[in-house]
Every structure is written in C-alpha cells, then in structure tokens.
Design a protein around this motif. Structure first.
Motif, mmCIF file in Angstrom:
data_model
loop_
_atom_site.group_PDB
_atom_site.id
_atom_site.type_symbol
_atom_site.label_atom_id
_atom_site.label_comp_id
_atom_site.label_asym_id
_atom_site.label_seq_id
_atom_site.Cartn_x
_atom_site.Cartn_y
_atom_site.Cartn_z
ATOM 1 N N VAL A 115 44.023 33.433 40.371
ATOM 2 C CA VAL A 115 43.230 32.419 41.073
ATOM 3 C C VAL A 115 43.043 32.827 42.539
ATOM 4 N N MET A 116 44.086 33.418 43.149
ATOM 5 C CA MET A 116 43.966 33.893 44.541
ATOM 6 C C MET A 116 42.898 34.980 44.645
ATOM 7 N N VAL A 117 42.899 35.880 43.668
ATOM 8 C CA VAL A 117 41.900 36.960 43.673
ATOM 9 C C VAL A 117 40.498 36.373 43.488
ATOM 10 N N GLN A 118 40.376 35.421 42.576
ATOM 11 C CA GLN A 118 39.063 34.784 42.355
ATOM 12 C C GLN A 118 38.533 34.166 43.639
ATOM 13 N N LYS A 119 39.406 33.482 44.362
ATOM 14 C CA LYS A 119 38.972 32.808 45.602
ATOM 15 C C LYS A 119 38.489 33.823 46.629
ATOM 16 N N GLU A 120 39.225 34.928 46.743
ATOM 17 C CA GLU A 120 38.852 35.960 47.724
ATOM 18 C C GLU A 120 37.510 36.594 47.340
ATOM 19 N N VAL A 121 37.326 36.885 46.063
ATOM 20 C CA VAL A 121 36.082 37.518 45.607
ATOM 21 C C VAL A 121 34.899 36.564 45.805
ATOM 22 N N LYS B 59 34.671 34.154 47.972
ATOM 23 C CA LYS B 59 34.444 33.854 49.390
ATOM 24 C C LYS B 59 33.846 35.053 50.134
ATOM 25 N N ASN B 60 34.465 36.230 49.939
ATOM 26 C CA ASN B 60 34.089 37.379 50.782
ATOM 27 C C ASN B 60 33.420 38.534 50.031
ATOM 28 N N ALA B 61 33.407 38.467 48.683
ATOM 29 C CA ALA B 61 32.820 39.540 47.878
ATOM 30 C C ALA B 61 33.155 40.931 48.418
ATOM 31 N N PRO B 62 34.440 41.265 48.567
ATOM 32 C CA PRO B 62 34.803 42.567 49.159
ATOM 33 C C PRO B 62 34.408 43.734 48.258
ATOM 34 N N GLN B 63 34.092 44.865 48.889
ATOM 35 C CA GLN B 63 33.819 46.086 48.128
ATOM 36 C C GLN B 63 35.118 46.659 47.582
ATOM 37 N N GLU B 64 36.186 46.431 48.350
ATOM 38 C CA GLU B 64 37.495 46.933 47.919
ATOM 39 C C GLU B 64 38.563 45.888 48.229
ATOM 40 N N LEU B 65 39.514 45.769 47.328
ATOM 41 C CA LEU B 65 40.556 44.746 47.500
ATOM 42 C C LEU B 65 41.870 45.280 46.918
ATOM 43 N N THR B 66 42.933 45.105 47.685
ATOM 44 C CA THR B 66 44.263 45.515 47.210
ATOM 45 C C THR B 66 45.093 44.267 46.935
ATOM 46 N N VAL B 67 45.768 44.273 45.790
ATOM 47 C CA VAL B 67 46.568 43.104 45.401
ATOM 48 C C VAL B 67 47.948 43.570 44.977
ATOM 49 N N ARG B 68 48.972 42.926 45.519
ATOM 50 C CA ARG B 68 50.348 43.269 45.141
ATOM 51 C C ARG B 68 50.927 42.133 44.308
ATOM 52 N N PHE C 168 37.880 30.498 30.508
ATOM 53 C CA PHE C 168 39.086 30.867 31.267
ATOM 54 C C PHE C 168 39.623 32.213 30.804
ATOM 55 N N ALA C 169 39.556 32.471 29.509
ATOM 56 C CA ALA C 169 40.032 33.762 28.988
ATOM 57 C C ALA C 169 39.229 34.902 29.616
ATOM 58 N N ARG C 170 37.914 34.712 29.732
ATOM 59 C CA ARG C 170 37.066 35.740 30.360
ATOM 60 C C ARG C 170 37.460 35.959 31.824
ATOM 61 N N MET C 171 37.914 34.871 32.471
ATOM 62 C CA MET C 171 38.268 34.931 33.896
ATOM 63 C C MET C 171 39.699 35.432 34.118
ATOM 64 N N GLY C 172 40.396 35.774 33.038
ATOM 65 C CA GLY C 172 41.769 36.273 33.177
ATOM 66 C C GLY C 172 42.805 35.194 33.420
ATOM 67 N N VAL C 173 42.460 33.937 33.137
ATOM 68 C CA VAL C 173 43.440 32.849 33.261
ATOM 69 C C VAL C 173 44.139 32.712 31.906
ATOM 70 N N LEU C 174 45.196 33.513 31.742
ATOM 71 C CA LEU C 174 45.852 33.617 30.437
ATOM 72 C C LEU C 174 47.362 33.459 30.579
ATOM 73 N N PRO C 175 47.990 32.754 29.659
ATOM 74 C CA PRO C 175 49.440 32.552 29.745
ATOM 75 C C PRO C 175 50.215 33.799 29.348
ATOM 76 N N GLU C 176 51.412 33.912 29.899
ATOM 77 C CA GLU C 176 52.274 35.051 29.592
ATOM 78 C C GLU C 176 52.524 35.167 28.082
ATOM 79 N N GLY C 177 52.641 34.027 27.415
ATOM 80 C CA GLY C 177 52.906 34.023 25.969
ATOM 81 C C GLY C 177 51.811 34.741 25.182
ATOM 82 N N MET C 178 50.583 34.706 25.691
ATOM 83 C CA MET C 178 49.481 35.397 25.017
ATOM 84 C C MET C 178 49.793 36.900 24.943
ATOM 85 N N TYR C 179 50.309 37.442 26.047
ATOM 86 C CA TYR C 179 50.613 38.876 26.084
ATOM 87 C C TYR C 179 51.805 39.209 25.181
#
Lengths: 67, 346
Positions: free
Chosen positions: A14-20, A22-31, B261-272
């Motif tokens: 969800v954090m990645v979705q929000k960033e994409v 909002k800012n549509a970055p060309q490159e993004l690093t996620v830890r 949601f599945a397309r958006m990667g909103v998936l529970p750990e149990g699925m994996y």
C-alpha cells in the motif's frame, strides 16, 4: 526510498501504491523484511509497467523498481 | 454498539490465514506414534476436516475444533463467523452438529462488553445450526482468539470424507472465492463497504443448507474450502482419492473486488503458503497470475467442495442452487495419469 520493514501485509504494498500514484517515479527503491512483501510489491509494480529486481541484504530484501 | 476496540488491530494474521501450512503440519507430526481403533472411521491420516468415531451401526460421532484471531472489528460478527467456520467441518463430513464448547483467548484488558458480544455471536450461530454450547475454556492472551470445539453425529455409512472422489465425479463449490484477500485489504482499510458486507455475509452463511441438500445424493467426497484455499483443498482431495482434478476456471465465481486486489498485489501471507504447498501439483495452464492467486486464497468459513456421481450432478445442482444461490459447477475428477494432480482450464 521506502522503508517498509516491520510492517505486516498489506501495508508495504500500500505504501508503494501511494508513492507511485502520487509521484509516478521512474525509479523507486523499497526495503522490506519478508518474501511475501517482495512478491506483493512485484505484482503491483508489474501491473504499473515497472521492471523489478531485488537483492537480499541480511534479513532484508531491497527491491528496485524502474521504468 | 459503538465499538471502541479495533479487534483486527490485535490480530497478527487474519482468520484462517493464521493456519499452519499443510506441509508444515505433516512435518510437525512426523514420527509421533499413531494409535488406531477399529471404530475410528476417519482419523488424521487423510488430512480430513473432522474425526469420525463409530458408536453403533446407526451412529457415529463427528469431532472438530477451530479457532482464530479476529477477522473483523465487530465482536458479535467475529464470534458468529468463528462459530460458522467451526461448525462447517461437521457439515463437510455430512454430519449434523449437536454440542459445542467455546475456545477463547482474551487480553486481560479487553472490555467485558466486547467479550460478551463475541460470545453472543458464537451462541447465536450455534443455535441457528441446531447445536448447543455447553461450556468451554478461556485463557488470557494479548492476541484474542475465538472458536468452537464441535461434536456432531452422522450415520456411519453416510460419512463424507475428502478422499472418496472417483473418476467421472462432478465438482461443486458453494461459495465464491476471495474472502481472504478482502479481509487482508480491510486491514489497510482498502475494502469498499459493499465488499466488506459481501465478505461478512459469506462468512456468516452456515454450510448447513449445502449439507442438507448433498446428503440426498450420491456424494463421494466433500470438504470445506478454508485455510488451504481451493487449490490446496483440491490437492488434498485429489491425492487422498487417487484421482486428478480438472477445474473450469471460468466457471469459478471469483469476487470481482478481490480479483482487483489480487492484481494490485494485496495478498495475504497464507496465499503464498498455499502456493508453496500445492503449486508442485498444479498445472495452471493459461490462467492469469491474479486468477491463480484467487484460487490459492485462504478462505475463512468458505463453502463446501462436493464431488458427486455424474448421474446425480444435474439434479443436485438444481436443488443446491435453490438452497445456496452461490453454488457453482466447477469441474470434474478424472483418472490419475501420473504427474500433476490439478489442471486449470480456461
């Protein structure tokens, strides 16, 4: 750089979705700290047309998204 | 009631997603001596939904237990869902639940009104099922949990296991898929009110209606689709029955919002976890990744997966749809040719 360690699903993707949206970055690093997060973020990033690579860093995973 | 405690925030996993993986469970039990008894009709060896013990030629006891952390925030709804889910294992064996015991863990500081509501939900659902709750056990635990140990009865000759499917059987599923994904999305408050209402309605639907219909037909195998997802439970059924299963993906009812949601990667750990367990046995064909993810999604209080004699299939489907409008005809069991157990067809 998004640091989503310590967060359970689906918060990291969800954090990645929000960033994409909002800012549509060309490159993004996620830890993150689980393979589930790597998989979820990869699915979302592919949907948005990003290429994804990840490396393991100790117990963490570092994803690089780029267009 | 105004709910001040956000129950799902106290849960690390959602509902049946909290289940220990199928493969892991087998490892944990490996090496432990298993005693048998001629009256034990269904034991642990086939990974079935409940154990069944013959008391007489007319009567067998069905026993099961199921509990999990909060999957919704409303304590009454959570209690009722947990009870619906626990009772389901008895229905999946073709039985009728009669007695139940509460299994409960609660944080020391949880308001007593919240606990009361959770229990009231459980009692109401047990009564709806025609069962009574006669006691239980509670412990203190920072993460709340609730469920039931259920005892039911079945005629010993009418026990439905998950390992009796034969080639030619037609497969039915009685609830749509995607409940686990919707409840996971709800943790991030992404689910629409309509999506959450649908998920709750499905989880609160007893499998009694489906059970009452199927016992009138030549059903060879049955299980409820819960924590291992449709493909996990299909794998167990196929392996246990010595058959392979062919699923018509387009005939399987996937909740549209969950698929998104599945397309958006909103998936529970149990699925994996379910993927890791079942994927080696699955030929996914041309099925899209998000569709596959839906088929691996762990369901809480999911529907029944029923394998019926092909001669009874049309009649069963007609009666089933009257009782359970969400029932779908999803595939067939076929003779095992070696190799993969499950085949997805577009």
């Amino acid at each position: 750089m998004i640091d989503a360690r310590g967060l359970s699903c689906p918060m990291p993707v969800v954090m990645v979705q929000k960033e994409v949206q909002k800012n549509a970055p060309q490159e993004l690093t996620v830890r993150v700290d689980s393979m589930v997060c790597v998989e979820n973020i990869t699915r979302y990033a592919h949907l948005q047309g990003y290429e994804v690579q990840y490396t393991q860093d100790g117990g963490d995973f570092v994803l690089t998204l780029h267009k | 009631m105004e709910n001040e405690v956000k129950l799902t925030k106290l849960a690390s996993c959602a509902g049946c997603g909290a289940k220990v993986g199928a493969g892991v469970l087998a490892q944990l039990l490996d090496g432990i001596r298993v005693r048998t008894d001629p009256n034990l009709l269904v034991g642990f060896d086939k990974s079935d939904d409940a154990s069944v013990y013959r008391i007489s030629d007319e009567l067998a006891l069905v026993q099961t237990v199921d509990f999990f952390p909060p999957i919704v925030d409303d304590p009454y709804v959570f209690g009722a869902i947990a009870a619906t889910n626990a009772l389901s294992d008895v229905y999946a064996m073709g039985g009728e639940p009669k007695l139940a015991l509460n299994v409960m863990a609660i944080p020391a500081d949880m308001p007593k009104e919240v606990v009361h509501e959770m229990l009231r939900g459980g009692y109401d659902k047990a009564y709806e099922a025609g069962a009574i709750i006669t006691g239980g056990h509670s412990i203190l635990d920072p993460e709340p949990k609730y469920g039931l140990a259920v005892t039911g009865f079945v005629h010993p000759d009418r026990v439905l296991t998950n390992s009796g499917a034969v080639p030619g059987d037609v497969l039915f599923l009685t609830k749509p898929l995607g409940i686990g994904i919707l409840t996971t999305a709800a943790k991030a408050e992404l689910t629409t009110p309509a999506g959450m209402t649908l998920a709750q309605k499905l989880m609160l639907t007893l499998n009694r209606g489906a059970r009452d219909v199927m016992v009138n037909y030549r059903v060879h195998a049955c299980t409820d689709v819960t924590g291992f997802g449709l493909l996990g439970h299909c794998t167990e059924m196929a392996q246990g029955s010595g058959v392979e299963i062919h699923l018509d993906v387009n005939a399987i009812d996937l909740i549209p919002e969950a698929l998104e949601f599945a397309r958006m990667g909103v998936l529970p750990e149990g699925m994996y976890r379910n993927r890791t367990f079942a994927e080696p046995h699955v030929d996914a064909g041309e099925a899209a990744l998000a569709v596959q993810d839906m088929l691996y999604d762990p369901q809480t209080s999911g529907g029944l997966l029923i394998a019926v004699d092909p001669q009874d299939a049309d009649e069963l489907f007609e009666e089933l749809r009257d009782a359970v409008p969400s029932a779908q005809r999803i595939g067939t069991a076929e003779e095992y040719r070696g190799g993969k157990r499950i085949f997805l067809h577009q």
